[in-house]
Design a protein around this motif. Structure first.
Motif, mmCIF file in Angstrom:
data_model
loop_
_atom_site.group_PDB
_atom_site.id
_atom_site.type_symbol
_atom_site.label_atom_id
_atom_site.label_comp_id
_atom_site.label_asym_id
_atom_site.label_seq_id
_atom_site.Cartn_x
_atom_site.Cartn_y
_atom_site.Cartn_z
ATOM 1 N N ARG A 23 0.799 -1.220 0.000
ATOM 2 C CA ARG A 23 0.000 0.000 0.000
ATOM 3 C C ARG A 23 0.829 1.266 0.000
ATOM 4 N N SER A 24 1.874 1.298 0.794
ATOM 5 C CA SER A 24 2.563 2.568 0.967
ATOM 6 C C SER A 24 3.927 2.355 1.594
ATOM 7 N N VAL A 25 4.610 3.450 1.744
ATOM 8 C CA VAL A 25 5.896 3.463 2.425
ATOM 9 C C VAL A 25 5.899 4.619 3.422
ATOM 10 N N VAL A 26 6.853 4.581 4.316
ATOM 11 C CA VAL A 26 7.029 5.681 5.251
ATOM 12 C C VAL A 26 8.254 6.460 4.788
ATOM 13 N N CYS A 27 8.076 7.758 4.651
ATOM 14 C CA CYS A 27 9.185 8.621 4.259
ATOM 15 C C CYS A 27 9.252 9.800 5.225
ATOM 16 N N ALA A 28 10.202 10.669 5.004
ATOM 17 C CA ALA A 28 10.449 11.788 5.922
ATOM 18 C C ALA A 28 9.217 12.656 6.136
ATOM 19 N N GLN A 29 8.423 12.861 5.111
ATOM 20 C CA GLN A 29 7.254 13.724 5.229
ATOM 21 C C GLN A 29 6.170 13.132 6.125
ATOM 22 N N ASP A 30 6.249 11.844 6.408
ATOM 23 C CA ASP A 30 5.242 11.183 7.236
ATOM 24 C C ASP A 30 5.471 11.363 8.736
ATOM 25 N N ILE A 31 6.624 11.860 9.111
ATOM 26 C CA ILE A 31 6.970 12.000 10.525
ATOM 27 C C ILE A 31 7.020 13.489 10.871
ATOM 28 N N GLU A 32 6.066 13.921 11.670
ATOM 29 C CA GLU A 32 5.982 15.339 12.032
ATOM 30 C C GLU A 32 7.137 15.753 12.943
ATOM 31 N N ASP A 33 7.529 17.002 12.830
ATOM 32 C CA ASP A 33 8.519 17.637 13.692
ATOM 33 C C ASP A 33 9.955 17.152 13.482
ATOM 34 N N TYR A 34 10.219 16.440 12.384
ATOM 35 C CA TYR A 34 11.574 15.986 12.076
ATOM 36 C C TYR A 34 11.891 16.318 10.623
ATOM 37 N N ASP A 35 13.128 16.690 10.356
ATOM 38 C CA ASP A 35 13.504 17.012 8.987
ATOM 39 C C ASP A 35 13.835 15.737 8.198
ATOM 40 N N GLU A 36 13.879 15.893 6.890
ATOM 41 C CA GLU A 36 14.087 14.744 5.996
ATOM 42 C C GLU A 36 15.413 14.044 6.260
ATOM 43 N N ASN A 38 17.149 13.769 9.042
ATOM 44 C CA ASN A 38 17.093 13.019 10.294
ATOM 45 C C ASN A 38 16.256 11.745 10.142
ATOM 46 N N VAL A 39 15.091 11.858 9.525
ATOM 47 C CA VAL A 39 14.224 10.690 9.351
ATOM 48 C C VAL A 39 14.890 9.669 8.437
ATOM 49 N N SER A 40 15.446 10.122 7.337
ATOM 50 C CA SER A 40 16.116 9.192 6.412
ATOM 51 C C SER A 40 17.272 8.476 7.095
ATOM 52 N N TYR A 41 18.043 9.213 7.876
ATOM 53 C CA TYR A 41 19.162 8.612 8.596
ATOM 54 C C TYR A 41 18.673 7.528 9.570
ATOM 55 N N HIS A 42 17.595 7.802 10.272
ATOM 56 C CA HIS A 42 17.073 6.826 11.230
ATOM 57 C C HIS A 42 16.442 5.620 10.534
ATOM 58 N N ILE A 43 15.825 5.827 9.398
ATOM 59 C CA ILE A 43 15.333 4.694 8.604
ATOM 60 C C ILE A 43 16.514 3.823 8.192
ATOM 61 N N ILE A 64 21.641 10.884 2.620
ATOM 62 C CA ILE A 64 20.845 9.651 2.567
ATOM 63 C C ILE A 64 19.387 9.984 2.280
ATOM 64 N N ARG A 65 18.798 9.218 1.398
ATOM 65 C CA ARG A 65 17.356 9.257 1.144
ATOM 66 C C ARG A 65 16.856 7.841 1.403
ATOM 67 N N ALA A 66 15.825 7.724 2.227
ATOM 68 C CA ALA A 66 15.362 6.387 2.591
ATOM 69 C C ALA A 66 13.845 6.331 2.687
ATOM 70 N N LEU A 67 13.311 5.190 2.282
ATOM 71 C CA LEU A 67 11.887 4.897 2.395
ATOM 72 C C LEU A 67 11.753 3.575 3.134
ATOM 73 N N ALA A 68 10.907 3.540 4.128
ATOM 74 C CA ALA A 68 10.674 2.316 4.895
ATOM 75 C C ALA A 68 9.348 1.717 4.457
ATOM 76 N N TYR A 69 9.311 0.403 4.321
ATOM 77 C CA TYR A 69 8.066 -0.191 3.855
ATOM 78 C C TYR A 69 7.604 -1.417 4.622
ATOM 79 N N ASN A 70 8.368 -1.930 5.548
ATOM 80 C CA ASN A 70 7.912 -3.104 6.278
ATOM 81 C C ASN A 70 8.739 -3.316 7.537
#
Length: 126
Positions: A23-36, A38-43, A64-70
């Motif tokens: 259905r979808s993936v989780v990316c930086a824009q999906d996590i409020e209050d964090y920049d892209e 930081n989120v990509s690094y943690h993914i 780093i650019r990252a998308l989490a999906y599972n």
């Protein structure tokens, strides 16, 4: 960049909330209050730790650019022990007192708190 355990938990919860793998993936824009970044690094870190499946691209200029999906099995297991907000808060407080901790220590501490809670409610010692 330091690990942000609160962000780790938010990412795991967001991935779990996906209805299906396709259905979808989780990316930086999906996590409020964090920049892209930081989120990509943690993914990326979560994928390295074997907690999630992710698509990670490393660029020399843009980082780093990252998308989490599972979640992996280990990701589900870790999230199950830190899901409860009270257990999570107690886990963070306990880890801060230790002044140094790892993923395994956080998991073990949260498991211990859950066992204690079960023993208090059931009277059965685990």
């Amino acid at each position: 960049m330091k690990r942000d355990w609160e962000l780790v938990r938010k990412i795991l919860l967001k991935i779990e909330a996906l209805e299906t793998i396709k259905r979808s993936v989780v990316c930086a824009q999906d996590i409020e209050d964090y920049d892209e970044e930081n989120v990509s690094y943690h993914i990326y870190l979560l994928e390295q730790a074997g907690l999630i499946e992710a698509a990670v691209q490393k660029h020399h200029n843009t980082g780093i650019r990252a998308l989490a999906y599972n979640l992996t099995w280990s990701g589900h297991e870790f999230l199950d022990v830190i899901r409860d907000p009270d257990i999570w808060q107690q886990t963070k407080e306990g880890a801060k007192k230790a002044t140094g901790f790892s993923l395994e220590l956080l998991r073990d501490l949260a498991k211990g708190l859950i066992k204690k809670k079960i023993e208090e409610h059931t009277g059965i010692q685990l």
